[in-house]
Write a protein that holds these residues in place. Structure first.
Motif, mmCIF file in Angstrom:
data_model
loop_
_atom_site.group_PDB
_atom_site.id
_atom_site.type_symbol
_atom_site.label_atom_id
_atom_site.label_comp_id
_atom_site.label_asym_id
_atom_site.label_seq_id
_atom_site.Cartn_x
_atom_site.Cartn_y
_atom_site.Cartn_z
ATOM 1 N N HIS A 1 -39.979 49.205 51.476
ATOM 2 C CA HIS A 1 -41.336 49.557 51.908
ATOM 3 C C HIS A 1 -42.310 48.871 50.959
ATOM 4 O O HIS A 1 -42.331 49.178 49.763
ATOM 5 N N ILE A 2 -43.098 47.969 51.503
ATOM 6 C CA ILE A 2 -44.081 47.222 50.716
ATOM 7 C C ILE A 2 -45.462 47.735 51.081
ATOM 8 O O ILE A 2 -45.858 47.696 52.246
ATOM 9 N N LYS A 3 -46.192 48.213 50.075
ATOM 10 C CA LYS A 3 -47.581 48.633 50.253
ATOM 11 C C LYS A 3 -48.449 47.647 49.485
ATOM 12 O O LYS A 3 -48.180 47.351 48.325
ATOM 13 N N THR A 4 -49.501 47.168 50.140
ATOM 14 C CA THR A 4 -50.414 46.247 49.474
ATOM 15 C C THR A 4 -51.844 46.506 49.923
ATOM 16 O O THR A 4 -52.078 47.031 51.009
ATOM 17 N N GLU B 1 -46.837 47.526 54.750
ATOM 18 C CA GLU B 1 -48.043 48.325 54.972
ATOM 19 C C GLU B 1 -49.211 47.617 54.294
ATOM 20 O O GLU B 1 -49.239 47.486 53.078
ATOM 21 N N GLU B 2 -50.161 47.192 55.093
ATOM 22 C CA GLU B 2 -51.279 46.403 54.579
ATOM 23 C C GLU B 2 -52.536 47.256 54.389
ATOM 24 O O GLU B 2 -52.607 48.397 54.827
ATOM 25 N N ASN B 3 -53.527 46.649 53.734
ATOM 26 C CA ASN B 3 -54.856 47.243 53.572
ATOM 27 C C ASN B 3 -54.845 48.657 53.003
ATOM 28 O O ASN B 3 -55.655 49.500 53.393
ATOM 29 N N CYS B 4 -53.930 48.929 52.086
ATOM 30 C CA CYS B 4 -53.878 50.251 51.442
ATOM 31 C C CYS B 4 -55.001 50.355 50.408
ATOM 32 O O CYS B 4 -55.451 49.354 49.853
ATOM 33 N N VAL C 1 -43.694 48.250 45.766
ATOM 34 C CA VAL C 1 -42.513 48.035 46.599
ATOM 35 C C VAL C 1 -41.486 49.120 46.276
ATOM 36 O O VAL C 1 -41.092 49.274 45.120
ATOM 37 N N GLU C 2 -41.095 49.857 47.299
ATOM 38 C CA GLU C 2 -40.090 50.909 47.135
ATOM 39 C C GLU C 2 -38.816 50.456 47.848
ATOM 40 O O GLU C 2 -38.841 50.144 49.033
ATOM 41 N N VAL C 3 -37.725 50.417 47.083
ATOM 42 C CA VAL C 3 -36.448 49.966 47.611
ATOM 43 C C VAL C 3 -35.483 51.144 47.597
ATOM 44 O O VAL C 3 -35.198 51.700 46.537
ATOM 45 N N SER C 4 -34.990 51.535 48.766
ATOM 46 C CA SER C 4 -33.983 52.589 48.876
ATOM 47 C C SER C 4 -32.654 51.925 49.205
ATOM 48 O O SER C 4 -32.572 51.117 50.142
ATOM 49 N N LEU C 5 -31.621 52.276 48.443
ATOM 50 C CA LEU C 5 -30.304 51.671 48.629
ATOM 51 C C LEU C 5 -29.240 52.739 48.791
ATOM 52 O O LEU C 5 -29.202 53.710 48.026
#
Length: 117
Positions: A5-8, A44-47, A61-65
Motif C-alpha cells: 500500500h503506497i500513500k503519497t 493512494e494519491e493526493n493524501c 509504503v506499507e508492505v504486508s507479507l
C-alpha cells in the motif's frame, strides 16, 4: 502473498501507477519465495501527507507479507521501493518510509492459510 500500500501526497496518473506496479512485480523477487503472481498493490494519491514539517513530495509504503523474510531481503526491497518511487514519481528516497508487517496467518479463497512449523 505480499500486499503493498503506497500513500503519497502527489498526483499519480494511471500510467504512473501501472509503471510502479510493473516495477514492483520485478522487485518483489528480492524476497525469497515471493513473486508477482501473488502481489497486490494499492496506490493512494493526493493524501494529506506531511513529513519534516512540509508537504513536499513524500510517501508512506506499507508492505504486508505472509511468512518470513530476512533483514537483508527487506533491506534490498526497501532500496528497490524507494528507487522506484524516485524514478516514477520523483519522490526523494529520504522522504519515503517503508514499514513491514510479517504474518503467519493470511486469509484467501474462503479459508485461512497458516504457517505451521
Amino acid at each position: 502473498m505480499p500486499f503493498i500500500h503506497i500513500k503519497t501526497n502527489k498526483k499519480v496518473t494511471a500510467e504512473q501507477a501501472h509503471c510502479i506496479k510493473s516495477h514492483l512485480d520485478l522487485a518483489i523477487a528480492a524476497i525469497p519465495g515471493k513473486t508477482a503472481d501473488w502481489l497486490m498493490v494499492e496506490v493512494e494519491e493526493n493524501c494529506n501527507l506531511f513529513f519534516r514539517n512540509s508537504n513536499d513530495p513524500a510517501a508512506m509504503v506499507e508492505v504486508s507479507l505472509y511468512g518470513k523474510a530476512s533483514e537483508n531481503a527487506l533491506s534490498v526491497f526497501t532500496s528497490n521501493i524507494t528507487g522506484i518511487l524516485l524514478d516514477v514519481l520523483s519522490i526523494s528516497t529520504d522522504r519515503t518510509y517503508v514499514s513491514y508487517a510479517l504474518t503467519e496467518h493470511w486469509g484467501w479463497n474462503l479459508s485461512l492459510i497458516h504457517i505451521s512449523e
